[in-house]
Design an enzyme around this catalytic site. Structure first.
Site, PDB file in Angstrom:
ATOM      1  N   HIS A 134     -56.074 -31.412 -72.153  1.00  0.00           N
ATOM      2  CA  HIS A 134     -55.591 -31.388 -70.769  1.00  0.00           C
ATOM      3  C   HIS A 134     -54.119 -30.984 -70.649  1.00  0.00           C
ATOM      4  O   HIS A 134     -53.770 -30.124 -69.838  1.00  0.00           O
ATOM      5  CB  HIS A 134     -55.803 -32.755 -70.118  1.00  0.00           C
ATOM      6  CG  HIS A 134     -55.362 -32.800 -68.690  1.00  0.00           C
ATOM      7  ND1 HIS A 134     -55.937 -32.023 -67.712  1.00  0.00           N
ATOM      8  CD2 HIS A 134     -54.370 -33.511 -68.074  1.00  0.00           C
ATOM      9  CE1 HIS A 134     -55.339 -32.244 -66.553  1.00  0.00           C
ATOM     10  NE2 HIS A 134     -54.387 -33.143 -66.745  1.00  0.00           N
TER      11      HIS A 134
ATOM     12  N   SER B 158     -52.240 -30.058 -63.732  1.00  0.00           N
ATOM     13  CA  SER B 158     -53.012 -31.222 -63.294  1.00  0.00           C
ATOM     14  C   SER B 158     -52.728 -31.524 -61.822  1.00  0.00           C
ATOM     15  O   SER B 158     -52.885 -30.652 -60.974  1.00  0.00           O
ATOM     16  CB  SER B 158     -52.704 -32.412 -64.205  1.00  0.00           C
ATOM     17  OG  SER B 158     -53.631 -33.444 -64.016  1.00  0.00           O
TER      18      SER B 158
ATOM     19  N   ASP C 207     -61.360 -30.511 -71.848  1.00  0.00           N
ATOM     20  CA  ASP C 207     -60.367 -31.293 -71.104  1.00  0.00           C
ATOM     21  C   ASP C 207     -60.982 -32.655 -70.821  1.00  0.00           C
ATOM     22  O   ASP C 207     -62.032 -32.752 -70.200  1.00  0.00           O
ATOM     23  CB  ASP C 207     -60.031 -30.554 -69.801  1.00  0.00           C
ATOM     24  CG  ASP C 207     -58.935 -31.221 -68.984  1.00  0.00           C
ATOM     25  OD1 ASP C 207     -58.808 -32.456 -69.032  1.00  0.00           O
ATOM     26  OD2 ASP C 207     -58.220 -30.492 -68.271  1.00  0.00           O
TER      27      ASP C 207
END
Length: 251
Positions: free
Chosen positions: A224, A93, A194
């Protein structure tokens, strides 16, 4: 400042191949600990720092900016650079954004890049109002714990601090602008399903980097936070194979 139990950084001294591991926004090293530990078990030297403002209270995060998070990553890289012949950067991320920045900043020191659902933008319509909203509303609902696997939990904040989020957007702009500077071998693993980072991020990365050695793997059984999800074993195996391949290249 009390650090949440389980949010501590991780370090391991091993071979002359170093692994720099970066966790995500509002999260902690806990989300990346399994992959960091796997790399340590394989004998590599590993650094997984806790980013400033993370792992304590979301209000602490609102008092930091992206340059603070980058400073922690760059300091960890400097440790690895002193000990190792080569360094591979791994990020989830926003940690993927920071890992990308490390590759841009240290084009010869970072010799490989592993990105898991990296963030370079978000679709949330509220982001258009964020420059003004951040001065009125301190936080919004959490973006954490987007995990498909039952019983798996991310240690992360239950709020998303807006001043810090606005700063992250500024980092996205810089890193995205400089994506063509990335030339290192790249392993991209991303989840089609996601709920935090849109698929445009992975498409943008693949389209703009200058790397000729690019591998894309879809994480079809994870959301995610894939490092804590059903595809975690796949992520760890592919990462280790990638590091082994990069480590065999002449320095």
């Amino acid at each position: 400042m009390d650090v949440l139990p389980g949010a501590e950084p991780f370090a391991h001294d091993g071979s002359r191949t170093g692994v720099l591991v970066c966790h995500g926004f509002t999260g902690t090293p806990q989300s990346m600990l399994p992959i960091a530990q796997r790399c340590a078990d394989e004998g590599y030297t590993v650094r997984l720092p806790r980013l400033p403002g993370h792992g304590t209270n979301w209000k602490d995060l609102n008092r930091t900016r992206w340059t603070d998070w980058w400073s922690a990553i760059d300091a960890a890289y400097a440790e690895l650079e002193r000990r190792c012949d080569r360094v591979i950067a791994i990020g989830l991320s926003m940690g993927g954004t920071l890992a990308t920045l490390a590759a841009q900043t240290h084009p010869y020191g970072i010799q490989g890049l592993v990105l898991i659902n990296p963030a370079y933008t978000m679709r949330d319509i509220r982001l258009k109002a964020l420059p003004a909203l951040q001065h009125v509303v301190p936080s919004i609902a959490s973006i954490a714990n987007d995990i498909k696997k039952p019983g798996s939990t991310e240690l992360a904040y239950d709020r998303t601090p807006l001043k810090a989020l606005q700063s992250q957007r500024q980092m996205w702009a810089q890193v995205t602008r400089d994506l063509p500077q990335v030339t290192q071998p790249l392993l991209l693993m991303h989840s089609p399903d996601d709920h935090v980072v849109p698929p445009e991020c992975s498409a943008l990365l693949l389209a703009r980097v200058s790397s000729t050695d690019k591998t894309e793997i879809l994480l079809t059984d994870s959301y995610h936070v894939a490092t804590l999800d059903n595809d975690a074993p796949l992520i760890e195996d592919e990462t280790v194979q990638f590091i082994q391949r990069v480590a065999e290249r002449p320095v």
